[in-house]
Design an enzyme around this catalytic site. Structure first.
Site, PDB file in Angstrom:
ATOM      1  N   GLU A  47      10.921  54.379 -22.569  1.00 58.97           N
ATOM      2  CA  GLU A  47       9.466  54.268 -22.597  1.00 58.97           C
ATOM      3  C   GLU A  47       9.131  52.844 -22.202  1.00 58.97           C
ATOM      4  OE1 GLU A  47       5.755  54.953 -25.679  1.00 58.97           O
ATOM      5  OE2 GLU A  47       7.456  53.734 -26.265  1.00 58.97           O
ATOM      6  N   ASP A  51      15.723  59.783 -30.494  1.00 58.60           N
ATOM      7  CA  ASP A  51      14.833  58.656 -30.246  1.00 58.60           C
ATOM      8  C   ASP A  51      15.529  57.389 -30.741  1.00 58.60           C
ATOM      9  OD1 ASP A  51      12.243  57.349 -29.745  1.00 58.60           O
ATOM     10  OD2 ASP A  51      11.440  59.377 -29.985  1.00 58.60           O
ATOM     11  N   HIS A  61       3.985  63.105 -27.521  1.00 57.02           N
ATOM     12  CA  HIS A  61       3.446  62.997 -28.877  1.00 57.02           C
ATOM     13  C   HIS A  61       2.438  61.872 -29.050  1.00 57.02           C
ATOM     14  CE1 HIS A  61       6.389  59.909 -28.579  1.00 57.02           C
ATOM     15  NE2 HIS A  61       6.027  59.409 -29.752  1.00 57.02           N
ATOM     16  N   ASP A  62       2.258  61.041 -28.023  1.00 53.47           N
ATOM     17  CA  ASP A  62       1.288  59.939 -28.085  1.00 53.47           C
ATOM     18  C   ASP A  62       0.042  60.224 -27.262  1.00 53.47           C
ATOM     19  OD1 ASP A  62       2.988  58.337 -29.602  1.00 53.47           O
ATOM     20  OD2 ASP A  62       3.831  57.325 -27.846  1.00 53.47           O
ATOM     21  N   ASP A  65      12.475  53.844 -27.337  1.00 52.54           N
ATOM     22  CA  ASP A  65      11.100  53.570 -27.725  1.00 52.54           C
ATOM     23  C   ASP A  65      10.654  52.146 -27.444  1.00 52.54           C
ATOM     24  OD1 ASP A  65       8.770  54.618 -29.424  1.00 52.54           O
ATOM     25  OD2 ASP A  65       9.278  52.766 -30.478  1.00 52.54           O
TER      26      ASP A  65
HETATM   27  O1  TEU Z   1       4.879  54.062 -28.393  1.00 52.20           O
HETATM   28  C1  TEU Z   1       4.737  52.785 -27.827  1.00 52.20           C
HETATM   29  C2  TEU Z   1       3.389  52.449 -27.391  1.00 52.20           C
HETATM   30  O2  TEU Z   1       3.202  51.501 -26.661  1.00 52.20           O
HETATM   31  C3  TEU Z   1       2.279  53.194 -28.055  1.00 52.20           C
HETATM   32  O3  TEU Z   1       1.745  52.278 -28.965  1.00 52.20           O
HETATM   33  C4  TEU Z   1       1.169  53.683 -27.241  1.00 52.20           C
HETATM   34  O4  TEU Z   1       0.559  52.617 -26.556  1.00 52.20           O
HETATM   35  C5  TEU Z   1       0.209  54.308 -28.217  1.00 52.20           C
HETATM   36  O5  TEU Z   1       0.879  55.421 -28.786  1.00 52.20           O
HETATM   37  C6  TEU Z   1      -1.064  54.794 -27.638  1.00 52.20           C
HETATM   38  O6  TEU Z   1      -1.880  55.243 -28.714  1.00 52.20           O
HETATM   39  C7  TEU Z   1       6.044  54.306 -29.093  1.00 52.20           C
HETATM   40  C8  TEU Z   1       6.053  55.709 -29.699  1.00 52.20           C
HETATM   41  O7  TEU Z   1       6.043  56.660 -28.693  1.00 52.20           O
HETATM   42  C9  TEU Z   1       4.914  55.839 -30.652  1.00 52.20           C
HETATM   43  O8  TEU Z   1       4.812  57.119 -31.190  1.00 52.20           O
HETATM   44  C10 TEU Z   1       5.124  54.819 -31.744  1.00 52.20           C
HETATM   45  O9  TEU Z   1       4.005  54.823 -32.595  1.00 52.20           O
HETATM   46  C11 TEU Z   1       5.358  53.415 -31.205  1.00 52.20           C
HETATM   47  O10 TEU Z   1       6.254  53.373 -30.117  1.00 52.20           O
HETATM   48  C12 TEU Z   1       5.938  52.539 -32.271  1.00 52.20           C
HETATM   49  O11 TEU Z   1       7.258  52.899 -32.514  1.00 52.20           O
END
Ligand code: TEU
Ligand code: CA
Length: 563
Positions: free
Chosen positions: A256, A98, A328-329, A199
């Site tokens: 992403e 990542d 994971h989100d 990310d």
């Molecule tokens: O996620 C980016 C992002 O835009 C997220 O905030 C998403 O909208 C959110 O997870 C929805 O609840 C990335 C990573 O995948 C995430 O795990 C991190 O928390 C974030 O960036 C900050 O690095």
């Protein structure tokens, strides 16, 4: 399209903290990952993406990095990481890390130096901006709630953080900072890393005037997304990064990207795009509420299918998207995209079929291959995730009852995907000898790898067959480079498409019945060959094709046919 080494690969995302703990501290580790490489190889995986394993205070689970050159001691050592690289290579597999460079941790040396000398060199690694009229420079709400601006102690300045206040944004305008980042990226690529998952990258371009916008919520703030959407010019940074790093190594990059401007797809993932590929979030975005989880859209089959179809067609002739049902989100795909009557093994296999055979690079998230589900909690204190706690509070502030707010978390929480991997029905699901850092989903007694290994009709066994089919010498070319053509769109609850190579008369039909009732699919061909189905009754299906040129799909039935 130019051919690239990663076009026909299948990827798997590991969330290291929840994968497998080998030293009994309740936290997954590198040794755990190494011990499961054969399991992944056997599943058919080529590329492994590791969520962040760098040194971190874990305010946002490793997405707050305090040293880009160190492995978090929770996960192991650099020697173990090198072993992982070597062991993966031995098996013909690739490791992708990542890359979190929109922000770092407030414990990173750069930020500590910046705070110590707010007018010095390192302050310019961040956005230290003077307040306006004794208030923050603008009215942006961060992704995790509250203002994006935090006072810099002892000054009249604020620093910007699009995510948590412990994740200060890095200043990409600063060429010195950019060089530091490129150096770091190349250091990892020199080690033999195959590439990166990148990310939150759309956020790196800021409007330096930081204009305020019309508030969009009762807190008087506006989502910081608004600034990202309005500002131009992120592409110049992305190109600069690519030329100085990835391009030299022929690395694989998957970005992403949310809120890309229309018509920029070719610049992002075309032949000479900023990235190899980017995730397709269209299905997930279709369900997003205006304010938060509490006003999210309910799942509607047609809307979901059409969002995916639109996205598939958009990428045709341009590049490949990376296809996911979860990460994971996001909540677990089987809990989100399957109606209640389909939340069973047949339904899970059906969802796998229609997702994995799409045009693009399939990404499987750990536990997806055994059909892991969302996890119900009785109290907000049982959640760990920073975003879940914020969304819970937002829901309550908007007038939701505690029950309703918890229901929103059950449906949407990022912790749904972060519960420990379910290896066995034994102690702690075989994840750890000790109590895990995040509570297990109690259904591990039924849903676990060991049980599914024993059955040829398990979800796991089906994923293996599905991936093997995608990569089989006869059909790999079609699944990789074949066009995506929607089919039977007028039929209720049918998810169907053709994958066909240019100039070929025959192609592959992927068809699934997400409805409750049987559905007749007229093939108009009596010589269609069955490549895969997810339920019993293949003989009946063969007969139906031969006799009447059709198939009857039962509820949750999927078929892959060559015709
Ligand atoms: O996620 C980016 C992002 O835009 C997220 O905030 C998403 O909208 C959110 O997870 C929805 O609840 C990335 C990573 O995948 C995430 O795990 C991190 O928390 C974030 O960036 C900050 O690095
Ligand atoms: Ca451990």
């Amino acid at each position: 399209m130019k051919r690239k080494w990663w076009h026909d690969k299948v990827a798997y995302q590991i969330y290291p903290k929840s994968f497998l703990d080998t030293n009994g501290d309740g936290i997954g580790d590198l040794a755990g990952i190494i011990s499961k490489l054969d399991y992944l190889k056997n599943l058919g995986i080529d590329i492994i993406w590791l969520s962040p394993i760098y040194q971190s205070p874990f305010v946002d689970q490793g997405y707050d990095i305090s040293d880009y050159y160190k492995i978090a001691e929770e996960f192991g050592t650099m020697e173990e990481f090198d072993t992982l690289l070597a062991e993966a290579k031995k098996r013909g597999m690739y490791i992708v890390m990542d890359l979190v460079v929109n922000h770092c941790s407030d414990k990173h040396e750069w930020f500590r130096k910046a705070l110590a000398d707010p007018d010095g060199e390192y302050a310019d690694y961040f956005y230290f901006v003077k307040g306006k009229d004794g208030k923050a420079p603008s009215n942006y709400r961060s992704y995790f709630g509250g203002s994006t601006w935090e006072p810099v102690p002892g000054t009249d300045k604020y620093y910007l953080h699009m995510f948590a206040k412990e994740q200060p944004d890095l200043n990409w305008e600063n060429p010195g900072l950019r060089q530091e980042i490129y150096k770091m990226i190349n250091w990892w690529l020199d080690k033999g890393l195959a590439g990166f998952r990148i990310d939150a990258i759309i956020n790196i371009k800021k409007d330096l005037k930081f204009p305020s916008f019309e508030p969009d919520g009762p807190d008087g703030l506006v989502s910081c997304v608004k600034m990202v959407e309005e500002v131009q010019g992120v592409g110049a940074y992305l190109e600069d990064m690519k030329h100085n790093t990835f391009e030299k190594y022929d690395a694989f990059t998957v970005a992403e990207v949310f809120n890309m401007k229309d018509d920029e797809l070719a610049e992002f993932i075309g032949d000479d795009g900023h990235f190899s590929t980017m995730f397709d979030f269209s299905a997930h975005e279709a369900m997003q509420g205006e304010h938060g989880w509490y006003d999210g859209n309910p799942f509607r089959f047609e809307e979901w299918r059409d969002a995916i179809f639109r996205s598939q067609k958009e990428a045709e002739g341009i590049g490949f998207k990376a296809n996911i049902i979860e990460n994971h989100d996001e909540p677990r795909g089987v809990s989100r995209f399957l109606p209640e009557y389909a939340q069973n093994e047949a339904g899970k296999k059906m969802l796998a079929t229609t997702s994995i055979l799409l045009r693009g690079i399939p990404f499987i998230y750990q536990g997806q291959e055994i059909g892991m589900t969302n996890c119900r909690r009785n109290d907000i204190s049982e959640y760990d995730d920073i975003s879940t706690i914020d969304q819970y509070q937002e829901a309550v502030a908007a007038g939701c009852t505690v029950e309703k707010a918890l229901e929103c978390c059950y449906e949407n929480s990022r912790d749904n995907a972060r519960t420990p991997m379910q290896w066995t029905d034994g102690k702690n699901a075989g994840f750890s000898d000790n109590s895990p850092w995040l509570g297990l989903n109690p259904n591990y007694t039924e849903i676990n790898v060991a049980e599914q290994e024993k059955r040829d009709d398990s979800v796991l066994a089906y994923y293996r067959r599905l991936i093997a089919l995608r990569k089989s010498p006869e059909y790999a070319e079609t699944f990789t480079y074949g066009k995506f053509i929607p089919a039977y769109e007028d039929k209720n609850n049918i998810f169907a498409y053709m994958r066909t190579l240019e100039g070929n008369e025959k192609g592959i039909l992927v068809v699934a019945n997400y409805g409750k009732e049987d559905c007749e699919i007229d093939l108009k061909k009596t010589d269609a060959e069955i490549l895969l189905t997810n339920m019993n009754g293949v003989e009946e299906m063969k007969k139906e094709i031969a006799d009447r040129g059709r198939i009857i799909l039962r509820s949750c039935e999927a078929a892959v046919l060559y015709l």
